[in-house]
Design a protein around this motif. Structure first.
Motif, PDB file in Angstrom:
ATOM      1  N   ASN A  30       5.487   7.434   7.879  1.00 35.32           N
ATOM      2  CA  ASN A  30       4.277   6.622   7.906  1.00 35.32           C
ATOM      3  C   ASN A  30       3.035   7.448   8.259  1.00 35.32           C
ATOM      4  N   TYR A  31       3.175   8.383   9.188  1.00 30.10           N
ATOM      5  CA  TYR A  31       2.035   9.172   9.593  1.00 30.10           C
ATOM      6  C   TYR A  31       1.953  10.470   8.789  1.00 30.10           C
ATOM      7  N   MET A  32       0.709  10.833   8.460  1.00 31.70           N
ATOM      8  CA  MET A  32       0.465  12.152   7.864  1.00 31.70           C
ATOM      9  C   MET A  32      -0.777  12.763   8.494  1.00 31.70           C
ATOM     10  N   TYR A  33      -0.828  14.084   8.514  1.00 35.02           N
ATOM     11  CA  TYR A  33      -1.858  14.799   9.266  1.00 35.02           C
ATOM     12  C   TYR A  33      -2.328  16.027   8.478  1.00 35.02           C
ATOM     13  N   TRP A  34      -3.561  16.389   8.732  1.00 37.47           N
ATOM     14  CA  TRP A  34      -4.056  17.695   8.322  1.00 37.47           C
ATOM     15  C   TRP A  34      -4.558  18.438   9.558  1.00 37.47           C
ATOM     16  N   TYR A  35      -4.021  19.651   9.749  1.00 34.73           N
ATOM     17  CA  TYR A  35      -4.457  20.537  10.817  1.00 34.73           C
ATOM     18  C   TYR A  35      -5.027  21.802  10.190  1.00 34.73           C
ATOM     19  N   ARG A  36      -5.902  22.428  10.912  1.00 40.85           N
ATOM     20  CA  ARG A  36      -6.298  23.787  10.564  1.00 40.85           C
ATOM     21  C   ARG A  36      -5.927  24.715  11.723  1.00 40.85           C
ATOM     22  N   GLN A  37      -5.557  25.944  11.351  1.00 39.62           N
ATOM     23  CA  GLN A  37      -5.154  26.919  12.352  1.00 39.62           C
ATOM     24  C   GLN A  37      -5.998  28.170  12.191  1.00 39.62           C
ATOM     25  N   ASP A  38      -6.749  28.481  13.220  1.00 33.49           N
ATOM     26  CA  ASP A  38      -7.538  29.698  13.264  1.00 33.49           C
ATOM     27  C   ASP A  38      -6.867  30.645  14.254  1.00 33.49           C
ATOM     28  N   PRO A  39      -6.995  31.948  14.049  1.00 33.41           N
ATOM     29  CA  PRO A  39      -6.303  32.914  14.915  1.00 33.41           C
ATOM     30  C   PRO A  39      -6.574  32.675  16.397  1.00 33.41           C
ATOM     31  N   GLY A  40      -5.499  32.585  17.178  1.00 29.06           N
ATOM     32  CA  GLY A  40      -5.628  32.443  18.627  1.00 29.06           C
ATOM     33  C   GLY A  40      -6.114  31.091  19.109  1.00 29.06           C
ATOM     34  N   MET A  41      -6.223  30.120  18.202  1.00 28.37           N
ATOM     35  CA  MET A  41      -6.826  28.837  18.599  1.00 28.37           C
ATOM     36  C   MET A  41      -5.857  27.673  18.488  1.00 28.37           C
ATOM     37  N   GLY A  42      -4.614  27.927  18.211  1.00 20.16           N
ATOM     38  CA  GLY A  42      -3.700  26.806  18.066  1.00 20.16           C
ATOM     39  C   GLY A  42      -4.023  26.001  16.817  1.00 20.16           C
ATOM     40  N   LEU A  43      -3.650  24.747  16.828  1.00 17.27           N
ATOM     41  CA  LEU A  43      -3.900  23.870  15.683  1.00 17.27           C
ATOM     42  C   LEU A  43      -4.889  22.787  16.082  1.00 17.27           C
ATOM     43  N   LYS A  44      -5.825  22.530  15.210  1.00 16.26           N
ATOM     44  CA  LYS A  44      -6.795  21.469  15.468  1.00 16.26           C
ATOM     45  C   LYS A  44      -6.687  20.410  14.376  1.00 16.26           C
ATOM     46  N   LEU A  45      -6.678  19.165  14.808  1.00 12.16           N
ATOM     47  CA  LEU A  45      -6.491  18.051  13.889  1.00 12.16           C
ATOM     48  C   LEU A  45      -7.779  17.745  13.146  1.00 12.16           C
ATOM     49  N   ILE A  46      -7.688  17.672  11.826  1.00  5.51           N
ATOM     50  CA  ILE A  46      -8.859  17.376  10.997  1.00  5.51           C
ATOM     51  C   ILE A  46      -8.924  15.865  10.732  1.00  5.51           C
ATOM     52  N   TYR A  47      -7.898  15.343  10.105  1.00  2.87           N
ATOM     53  CA  TYR A  47      -7.766  13.916   9.814  1.00  2.87           C
ATOM     54  C   TYR A  47      -6.304  13.543   9.912  1.00  2.87           C
ATOM     55  N   TYR A  48      -6.065  12.264  10.116  1.00  2.07           N
ATOM     56  CA  TYR A  48      -4.704  11.778  10.062  1.00  2.07           C
ATOM     57  C   TYR A  48      -4.694  10.377   9.461  1.00  2.07           C
TER      58      TYR A  48
END
Lengths: 115, 113
Positions: A30-48
């Motif tokens: 049911n759930y879907m997500y988009w994350y972006r990953q930049d070096p050394g910054m972990g993952l950040k959620l864009i939209y879900y």
């Protein structure tokens, strides 16, 4: 078992161009997500999205748009690409409810460079 | 707002040694996750911890959760080179909002002979 499939895997864009990153899952999540990953910054959620027709902003939504017309697909649209959008993008899905683990399953990632 | 902090961010270990990665979170998180990422690869789920006192083990890795201290640990026993990777913990806002995971910055583990 396909799981979560992302395309393309690599893409180079010029500043100001637009593109869509595709994501599809075959697990009936049911759930879907988009994350972006930049070096050394972990993952950040864009939209879900919590289900077809329902989307919401995450931590870093500016410059992106999403839609969810079906349970399976969750494309991410970049409008007017900027160098700050150079990143690795991960799509993920989960079956999330009060009684499930909500464990995320990730795609292989899409590496985007904006020049 | 849930915040997740890991330490250390970089860890260089010798094979055969033990070490622990710490994951602190700022507010109530109703579940805690650990993921592994190899260079240039996607994230692979390692553990899901659902309740206070939960302990899970897989091979040389053991994860635990203390909800009162808002702390999860990932313990590595007798490290081997194959464990070299980046490890992420993530907390969930599910109980309070919409279910998105908040990730720590990751711990890059390098195991040397």
């Amino acid at each position: 078992n396909a799981g979560v499939t992302q395309t393309p895997k690599f893409r180079i864009l010029k500043i100001g161009q637009s593109m869509t990153l595709q994501c599809a899952q075959d697990m009936n999540h049911n759930y879907m997500y988009w994350y972006r990953q930049d070096p050394g910054m972990g993952l950040k959620l864009i939209y879900y999205s919590v289900g077809a027709g329902i989307t919401d902003k995450g931590e870093v939504p500016n410059g992106y748009n999403v839609s969810r017309s079906t349970t399976e697909d969750f494309p991410l649209r970049l409008e007017l690409a900027a160098p700050s959008q150079t990143s690795v993008y991960f799509c993920a899905s989960s079956y999330t409810s009060g009684s499930t683990t909500g464990e995320l399953f990730f795609g292989e990632g899409s590496r985007l460079t904006v020049l | 707002e849930l915040k997740v902090e890991q330490n250390p961010l970089f860890l260089s270990m010798q094979e055969g040694k033990n070490y622990t990665i710490y994951c602190n979170y700022s507010t109530t998180s109703d579940r805690l996750y650990w993921y592994r990422q190899d260079p240039g690869k996607s994230l692979e789920s390692l553990f899901v911890l659902l309740s206070n006192g939960a302990v899970k083990q897989e091979g040389r890795l053991m994860a635990s959760l203390d909800t009162k201290a808002r702390l999860s640990t990932l313990h590595i026993t007798a490290a081997v080179h194959d464990l070299s990777a980046t490890y992420f913990c993530a907390g969930s806002n599910y109980g309070g909002s919409q279910g998105n995971l908040i990730f720590g910055k990751g711990t890059k583990l390098s195991v040397k002979p």
